[in-house]
Enzyme design. Sequence first.
Site, PDB file in Angstrom:
ATOM      1  N   ARG A 101       0.848  -1.186   0.000  1.00 52.38           N
ATOM      2  CA  ARG A 101       0.000   0.000   0.000  1.00 52.38           C
ATOM      3  C   ARG A 101       0.892   1.248   0.000  1.00 52.38           C
ATOM      4  O   ARG A 101       1.738   1.397   0.872  1.00 52.38           O
ATOM      5  CB  ARG A 101      -0.851  -0.046   1.274  1.00 52.38           C
ATOM      6  CG  ARG A 101      -2.002   0.881   1.292  1.00 52.38           C
ATOM      7  CD  ARG A 101      -2.870   0.623   2.496  1.00 52.38           C
ATOM      8  NE  ARG A 101      -2.301   1.101   3.738  1.00 52.38           N
ATOM      9  CZ  ARG A 101      -3.004   1.588   4.742  1.00 52.38           C
ATOM     10  NH1 ARG A 101      -4.316   1.620   4.673  1.00 52.38           N
ATOM     11  NH2 ARG A 101      -2.426   2.003   5.844  1.00 52.38           N
ATOM     12  N   THR A 105      -0.810   7.661  -0.989  1.00 50.97           N
ATOM     13  CA  THR A 105      -2.124   7.575  -1.645  1.00 50.97           C
ATOM     14  C   THR A 105      -3.006   6.483  -1.045  1.00 50.97           C
ATOM     15  O   THR A 105      -4.213   6.465  -1.276  1.00 50.97           O
ATOM     16  CB  THR A 105      -1.949   7.237  -3.140  1.00 50.97           C
ATOM     17  OG1 THR A 105      -1.384   5.915  -3.236  1.00 50.97           O
ATOM     18  CG2 THR A 105      -1.039   8.234  -3.838  1.00 50.97           C
ATOM     19  N   ASP A 197       1.263  -1.757  12.393  1.00 52.03           N
ATOM     20  CA  ASP A 197       1.611  -2.294  11.076  1.00 52.03           C
ATOM     21  C   ASP A 197       1.870  -3.790  11.208  1.00 52.03           C
ATOM     22  O   ASP A 197       2.895  -4.222  11.769  1.00 52.03           O
ATOM     23  CB  ASP A 197       2.856  -1.575  10.534  1.00 52.03           C
ATOM     24  CG  ASP A 197       3.128  -1.951   9.084  1.00 52.03           C
ATOM     25  OD1 ASP A 197       3.187  -3.164   8.781  1.00 52.03           O
ATOM     26  OD2 ASP A 197       3.246  -1.039   8.252  1.00 52.03           O
ATOM     27  N   ASP A 200       5.195  -5.275   9.617  1.00 54.62           N
ATOM     28  CA  ASP A 200       6.396  -4.933  10.389  1.00 54.62           C
ATOM     29  C   ASP A 200       6.449  -5.712  11.697  1.00 54.62           C
ATOM     30  O   ASP A 200       7.523  -6.136  12.128  1.00 54.62           O
ATOM     31  CB  ASP A 200       6.415  -3.425  10.677  1.00 54.62           C
ATOM     32  CG  ASP A 200       6.824  -2.624   9.452  1.00 54.62           C
ATOM     33  OD1 ASP A 200       7.429  -3.208   8.529  1.00 54.62           O
ATOM     34  OD2 ASP A 200       6.536  -1.421   9.412  1.00 54.62           O
TER      35      ASP A 200
HETATM   36  C1  PRP Z   1      -1.048  -3.814   4.913  1.00 55.40           C
HETATM   37  C2  PRP Z   1      -1.964  -4.970   5.264  1.00 55.40           C
HETATM   38  C3  PRP Z   1      -2.905  -5.014   4.088  1.00 55.40           C
HETATM   39  C4  PRP Z   1      -3.045  -3.557   3.738  1.00 55.40           C
HETATM   40  C5  PRP Z   1      -4.340  -3.071   4.303  1.00 55.40           C
HETATM   41  O1  PRP Z   1      -0.077  -4.238   4.027  1.00 55.40           O
HETATM   42  O2  PRP Z   1      -1.291  -6.174   5.494  1.00 55.40           O
HETATM   43  O3  PRP Z   1      -2.405  -5.755   2.983  1.00 55.40           O
HETATM   44  O4  PRP Z   1      -1.941  -2.872   4.343  1.00 55.40           O
HETATM   45  O5  PRP Z   1      -4.609  -1.790   3.893  1.00 55.40           O
HETATM   46  P1  PRP Z   1      -5.806  -1.411   2.910  1.00 55.40           P
HETATM   47  O6  PRP Z   1      -7.009  -2.177   3.380  1.00 55.40           O
HETATM   48  O7  PRP Z   1      -5.942   0.071   3.121  1.00 55.40           O
HETATM   49  O8  PRP Z   1      -5.392  -1.749   1.523  1.00 55.40           O
HETATM   50  P2  PRP Z   1       1.128  -3.280   3.563  1.00 55.40           P
HETATM   51  O9  PRP Z   1       0.764  -2.563   2.325  1.00 55.40           O
HETATM   52  O10 PRP Z   1       1.562  -2.447   4.730  1.00 55.40           O
HETATM   53  O11 PRP Z   1       2.249  -4.327   3.161  1.00 55.40           O
HETATM   54  P3  PRP Z   1       3.060  -5.371   4.062  1.00 55.40           P
HETATM   55  O12 PRP Z   1       2.104  -6.462   4.471  1.00 55.40           O
HETATM   56  O13 PRP Z   1       4.123  -5.826   3.142  1.00 55.40           O
HETATM   57  O14 PRP Z   1       3.608  -4.633   5.264  1.00 55.40           O
HETATM   58  N1  URA Z   2      -2.004  -1.973   7.434  1.00 55.34           N
HETATM   59  C1  URA Z   2      -1.579  -2.353   8.655  1.00 55.34           C
HETATM   60  O1  URA Z   2      -0.651  -3.161   8.784  1.00 55.34           O
HETATM   61  N2  URA Z   2      -2.192  -1.808   9.720  1.00 55.34           N
HETATM   62  C2  URA Z   2      -3.199  -0.930   9.632  1.00 55.34           C
HETATM   63  O2  URA Z   2      -3.721  -0.470  10.673  1.00 55.34           O
HETATM   64  C3  URA Z   2      -3.627  -0.543   8.344  1.00 55.34           C
HETATM   65  C4  URA Z   2      -3.016  -1.099   7.253  1.00 55.34           C
END
Ligand code: PRP
Ligand code: URA
Length: 206
Positions: A101, A105, A197, A200
Amino acid sequence: MLKVLHHPLITHKLTQMRQKDTGTKDFRQNLDEIAGLMAYEITRDVPTRKVEIVTPVAPCVSEEMAKEIVLVPILRAGLGMVNGIRNLIPTAKVGHIGLYRDEETLEPHEYFAKFPSNLPDSVVMVLDPMLATGGSASAAIDMIKKRGATVIKLICLVGAPEGVKRIEEDHPDVDIYLAALDEKLNEHGYIVPGLGDAGDRIFGTK
Ligand code: PRP
Ligand code: URA
């Protein structure tokens, strides 16, 4: 359909995950366990078929699952839910969708996709701990629908009302399962109170 799986074990483990002082090892272990507990509930309606078998004592007619299960974790955080479910369903095949994400944006960007061939005949479970704006989950569901999947279940730990609304609008045919429906998103698109997150915290990258 939205179903929030209220169960004391799930709630207890999620409470541990939410706490900011919970470290990577305990965070991962609780995620693993919650994913398994959720899968147990969610597979209740998987169709079964009759099979003739022979026990050490006598022949009989018994039942087995009539559909294959395919797990599709959204990278990275969805990976943290795979083992807990595969412990229960060792024959489940696993596809992968790489999405991140954009922090400004909040739009999802695809960087990887690989699926088993049996999507059209399977129950496909899309896995991601976080349903925030719903953009990532909606894009992931678009991708697996393009490959012919028809029975799709979205399994997340924590959801925001905004994300649930997005999936209900974009994909009214998809069942959504949550361990908790939280209050809202903050100005950075994080779920409040949420758990931070997820990627992370699973992989120790912050
Ligand atoms: C996080 C989470 C989802 C997304 C949710 O992933 O694991 O995939 O954000 O957000 P949304 O509903 O607004 O799309 P991230 O993009 O942080 O990637 P990661 O799992 O690699 O940390
Ligand atoms: N992605 C995450 O990992 N945590 C949130 O709260 C939103 C998006």
